[in-house]
Design an enzyme around this catalytic site. Structure first.
Site, PDB file in Angstrom:
ATOM      1  N   LEU A 352      11.845  26.748  48.339  1.00 23.40           N
ATOM      2  CA  LEU A 352      13.185  27.178  47.172  1.00 23.40           C
ATOM      3  C   LEU A 352      14.040  27.789  47.802  1.00 23.40           C
ATOM      4  O   LEU A 352      13.266  28.980  48.708  1.00 23.40           O
ATOM      5  CB  LEU A 352      12.763  27.396  46.007  1.00 23.40           C
ATOM      6  N   CYS A 353      15.260  28.220  47.389  1.00 19.06           N
ATOM      7  CA  CYS A 353      16.340  29.188  48.077  1.00 19.06           C
ATOM      8  C   CYS A 353      16.135  30.475  47.235  1.00 19.06           C
ATOM      9  O   CYS A 353      17.118  30.920  46.475  1.00 19.06           O
ATOM     10  CB  CYS A 353      17.519  28.467  48.277  1.00 19.06           C
ATOM     11  N   THR A 354      15.009  31.068  47.205  1.00 16.64           N
ATOM     12  CA  THR A 354      14.832  32.297  46.493  1.00 16.64           C
ATOM     13  C   THR A 354      13.633  33.126  46.896  1.00 16.64           C
ATOM     14  O   THR A 354      12.599  32.513  47.383  1.00 16.64           O
ATOM     15  CB  THR A 354      14.734  32.149  44.883  1.00 16.64           C
ATOM     16  N   LEU A 392      16.452  23.130  41.493  1.00 17.61           N
ATOM     17  CA  LEU A 392      16.742  22.763  42.946  1.00 17.61           C
ATOM     18  C   LEU A 392      16.631  21.046  42.828  1.00 17.61           C
ATOM     19  O   LEU A 392      16.653  20.571  43.975  1.00 17.61           O
ATOM     20  CB  LEU A 392      16.001  23.311  44.009  1.00 17.61           C
TER      21      LEU A 392
END
Length: 402
Positions: A352-354, A392
């Protein structure tokens, strides 16, 4: 940390099945897999250690997978649910309504209406809930069955997550229960018992023993004003499982021995009253694993990152974002390299983009390659259903019982 699963040829086995075969059965990674034999072994241990009069209920919130619920329906004495959806799972598993308890501080009008219609025991947590349940019973021509969830007048000591004992949204303050009982006698409801939930995830046996004793004493005091003993008292659960380095398993024998000491007095004071323990993660937590695959391996400023196709959207608790104050690693394995030495320090991250998406920080593991399988142990409870699976828009994880 020791784990209950077998290994063969350096590969983890779940339910006696090689993990590589389970990957083929699932069709893809990531996935959860639960070992029913370990769940059954935990139930046997509880039955053999606790007094025979103690009933065991499963708290469905721990893992609501239908196959798990159906498996437990014939092995336990009832279910505790926290929503209409969980109530339907318990009913669909063939459980009698009077063996299902609905708890929760924010029950909606629709949930209460469905619960009254189904005939389950509604654990009221305020005067508002009691009056709404009464009105719904009159509307439906049904006399609802209720219990009172009590916010105890004591606090737990060492360890665990506190769910009562101070200002809390859960239950009715012990000091307010006598007034609610008087109100209850004027309502068209059937009173079934008390539910005292003091906390959860406790590994310290003396704390559990103290909480059980104080809960029993509290209920006996509250029951003095009743014309007849309550049908049951639910003492909650609180039994924890070890997740992190340095934690030891709960001494179940110490808890069982103490119950054998105080239970006879309660049975003399409240003859015919059933004593219920409500357990969730203690039944299923150690029986499940989460499996994902390494899709990239990279080094950034001298630190190694194993990037997987899993992450916090499937397993929020393992990422540390489900209540941990100080983040600690769940036990993590490279499941197809169990015979290899742990020779590198690395970070296992999700897709994920975190920056919150971390499965393990600074873990010492065998040198892993792209395609290797990462397994997160202690994942049978508060896994998939407690995670933001829509984040997402990645596919949800598969779930299997073996």
């Amino acid at each position: 940390m020791k784990h209950p699963f077998r290994t063969q040829g350096g590969v983890l086995q779940i339910g006696g099945v090689d993990l590589r075969r389970l990957v083929a059965r699932a069709g893809r990674t990531p996935f959860y897999v639960y070992d029913r034999s370990l769940i059954d072994a935990r139930i046997r241990s509880l039955r053999e250690t606790l007094p025979p009069d103690v009933e065991l209920h499963y708290s469905i919130k721990a893992n609501p997978m239908p196959a798990i619920v159906h498996h437990l329906a014939s092995r336990l004495d009832g279910f505790d649910v926290a929503s209409a959806g969980e109530m339907m799972l318990a009913l669909d598993a063939g459980t009698s309504p009077e063996r299902i308890g609905l708890a929760g501080p924010g029950k909606s009008h629709d949930e209460l209406r469905r619960a009254v219609a189904a005939g389950v025991v509604i654990h009221v947590e305020s005067a508002t809930q009691l009056h709404l349940v009464t009105a719904l019973g009159l509307e439906l021509g049904i006399r609802p069955c209720v219990a009172i969830r009590v916010n105890p007048d004591f606090k737990i000591g060492k360890g665990g997550m506190r769910m009562g004992g101070g200002a809390a949204p859960f239950g009715v303050d012990a000091s307010q229960v006598p007034a609610l009982l008087r109100d209850l006698t004027r309502q068209e409801v059937a009173f079934a018992g008390f539910h005292v939930f003091w906390g959860s995830q406790c590994l310290h046996a003396p704390t559990i023993v103290q909480a059980h004793r104080q809960s029993a004493e509290l209920v006996m005091r509250l029951a003095d004003s009743l014309e007849a003993p309550p049908a049951f008292i639910n003492l909650g659960g609180g039994f924890g499982i070890p997740y992190f380095a340095g934690e030891n398993p709960l001494d179940l024998h110490a808890v069982g021995d103490a119950m054998c000491d105080w239970l006879p007095d309660l049975q003399r004071r409240l003859p015919g009253t059933r004593v219920v323990l409500e357990l969730g993660r203690y039944l299923v937590g150690e029986a499940g694993v989460y499996v994902c695959r390494v899709v990239d391996r990279k080094v950034s400023r001298g630190e190694t990152f194993l990037v997987t196709d899993g992450g916090l959207h499937h397993h929020l608790a393992a990422s540390g974002n489900f209540g941990q104050v100080l983040r600690r690693n769940y036990p993590v394995l490279i499941a197809n390299r169990l015979d290899d030495p742990a020779q590198e320090r690395c970070h296992v991250v999700g897709c994920l983009c975190t920056p919150l998406d971390r499965i393990a920080d600074g873990a010492h593991l065998p040198a892993a390659s792209i395609g290797d399988l990462v397994v997160v142990l202690q994942s049978g409870a508060y896994g998939r259903s407690a995670s933001p699976t829509d984040f997402l828009t990645h596919p949800p994880p598969v779930e299997m019982v073996v």
